[in-house]
Write a protein that holds these residues in place. Structure first.
Motif, mmCIF file in Angstrom:
data_model
loop_
_atom_site.group_PDB
_atom_site.id
_atom_site.type_symbol
_atom_site.label_atom_id
_atom_site.label_comp_id
_atom_site.label_asym_id
_atom_site.label_seq_id
_atom_site.Cartn_x
_atom_site.Cartn_y
_atom_site.Cartn_z
ATOM 1 N N SER A 126 0.841 -1.199 0.000
ATOM 2 C CA SER A 126 0.000 0.000 0.000
ATOM 3 C C SER A 126 0.872 1.244 0.000
ATOM 4 O O SER A 126 1.887 1.308 0.705
ATOM 5 N N VAL A 127 0.476 2.229 -0.803
ATOM 6 C CA VAL A 127 1.154 3.526 -0.765
ATOM 7 C C VAL A 127 0.490 4.438 0.268
ATOM 8 O O VAL A 127 0.956 5.551 0.502
ATOM 9 N N LEU A 128 -0.606 3.961 0.868
ATOM 10 C CA LEU A 128 -1.261 4.711 1.935
ATOM 11 C C LEU A 128 -0.562 4.398 3.249
ATOM 12 O O LEU A 128 -0.560 3.257 3.709
ATOM 13 N N ALA A 129 0.031 5.409 3.845
ATOM 14 C CA ALA A 129 0.680 5.210 5.137
ATOM 15 C C ALA A 129 -0.370 5.191 6.235
ATOM 16 O O ALA A 129 -1.387 5.891 6.150
ATOM 17 N N PRO A 130 -0.164 4.382 7.269
ATOM 18 C CA PRO A 130 -1.083 4.469 8.410
ATOM 19 C C PRO A 130 -0.900 5.809 9.116
ATOM 20 O O PRO A 130 0.171 6.425 9.023
#
Length: 432
Positions: free
Chosen positions: A312-316
């Motif tokens: 995922s390129v979405l960081a937490p």
């Protein structure tokens, strides 16, 4: 400030986000010099930014903690070792004084009661099994909250959760003992506090009773709750005087992402309140439901392959995004974070779901999920709502006429009710 009304195993649980460090290195004192130890503790608190100049600082330099806590426990057993074992150190025993002085002035929590025992006339020595049932809270958190209270001479103070009597002693020193009331549900703790505050020359009103009921019919300028609650006790709000302030830590059943409720009554009698995201909070109040990650569950999260893994390129959200985590805790329900893990690891003990996210390369994350709940998707959905609400770190806290309490962002796009504990539908009736 102490946490009476703690859950039965409060002394044994990992600190999570509820109490700050329980242990920690204790400064060695070859000679038991309380005045020097007090000065060193105050200097450390000033250096870390918890304490500034003023009357709280002056009180801490004056108050001998060894009078309030002439006995304290030190754990001798290792993590996970059964049965747990503690030694009760005693100031009256010269050989105990250096180690006890280190405990009292290290700034860490001080363990003061084992298995609900009486505190007066205890014999020093070893205890095993059961748990620690009261402790004096980490000093960094204590002094920051005392500073927030803005104590001044002549103020009427209600200290809810007497414990070792530290908060009551500071309030007596700054405000004068005639206006101080401290209340605790444990008769053993109130008996000890009465005696030990008296040894310091203080005579506040010490009440054994329900802290959440306070003292009906009385008004206080400052009210301080030294254990965590699921919502602000309405009886205490009613006892807040005009221009008064009430502080209480608020969490869900999860210990991971607490908030601090700051309630004020204006000079004309109106209530205003906010819920701030904070890193640490007090231990849970007596009877408050709590969910935890077992050691076996932690190992599963860390090592098992899970149902699926994706890049995922979405960081937490970052750890510093505490306003997000506070909202996610209440809106999602049933989640506990493993703060021992190097990277993000969250479990839902109720249904056995879990997720972990680890960075792999530049701006890329490996996300593994398992169980009926897709915790990663739940987090990202709340993150979108949180950002749309302008990424708040504090929320307006409203008290409804029917007794309910609601936290909401200023723009109204993110809100939840505090009145009843939340659980996720998939957690109901399930086990970890």
């Amino acid at each position: 400030m102490s946490t009476l009304d703690t859950c039965p195993a409060a002394g044994d649980q990992a600190p999570e986000r509820t109490a700050g460090p329980v242990g920690g290195a204790t400064p060695p004192y070859a000679e038991a010099d309380p005045a020097a130890a007090r000065a060193e503790m105050v200097a450390r608190l000033e250096e870390e930014g918890s304490l500034g100049p003023g009357q709280v600082r002056d009180a801490l330099l004056t108050l001998p903690r060894e009078v309030l806590m002439p006995q304290a426990y030190v754990r001798r057993s290792g993590p996970g070792e059964e049965p747990p074992c503690w030694d009760l150190l005693d100031w009256s025993a010269p050989l105990d004084r250096p180690e006890l002085l280190g405990l009292l002035y290290s700034g860490a929590s001080v363990l003061v009661q084992h298995d609900g025992e009486p505190l007066l006339d205890r014999a020093r020595g070893t205890r095993s099994g059961a748990s620690i049932t009261s402790m004096s809270t980490v000093m960094g958190m204590t002094v920051s909250l005392l500073e927030e209270l803005d104590l001044r001479p002549g103020l009427r103070v209600l200290d809810v959760g007497t414990g070792a009597g530290v908060t009551a002693a500071v309030a007596c020193q700054v405000c004068g003992d005639q206006g101080v009331v401290t209340v605790d549900r444990d008769q053993h703790l109130t008996d000890a506090a009465t005696a030990r505050l008296g040894n310091l020359g203080f005579r506040p009103q010490v009440v054994c009773g329900s802290g959440e009921q306070g003292l009906p019919g009385r008004e206080f300028d400052r009210i301080f709750v030294s254990y965590t609650v699921e919502c602000v006790p309405t009886a205490l709000v009613e006892q807040l005087a005009p221009s008064g302030t009430l502080l209480a830590h608020v969490t869900s059943a999860s210990p991971s992402w607490p908030g601090l409720a700051v309630v004020r009554r204006t000079a004309d009698g109106q209530i205003t309140a906010e819920l701030r995201a904070v890193e640490f909070a007090h231990r849970a109040g007596h009877g408050m439901a709590r969910i935890w990650l077992s050691e076996e569950f932690r190992q599963r999260i860390a090592t098992e392959p899970g149902a699926w893994t994706q890049r995922s390129v979405l960081a937490p959200p970052a750890d510093s995004d505490r306003g997000f985590w506070l909202a996610a805790d209440h809106l999602l329900g049933g989640l506990v974070r493993d703060f021992r893990s190097e990277h993000l690891a969250i479990g839902a003990p109720g249904c056995g779901s879990w997720m972990r996210a680890e960075p792999v390369g530049h701006q890329c994350w490996s996300v593994t999920v398992n169980g009926p709940r897709d915790i990663w998707k739940e987090i990202q959905d709340i993150a979108d709502r949180w950002r749309a609400a302008r990424s708040p770190d504090r929320y307006r806290l409203c008290f409804d006429e029917d007794g309910g309490q609601r936290a909401s962002a200023e723009c109204g796009r993110l809100s939840w009710h505090l009145s009843a504990p939340r659980s996720h539908p998939l957690d109901e009736g399930a086990t970890s």
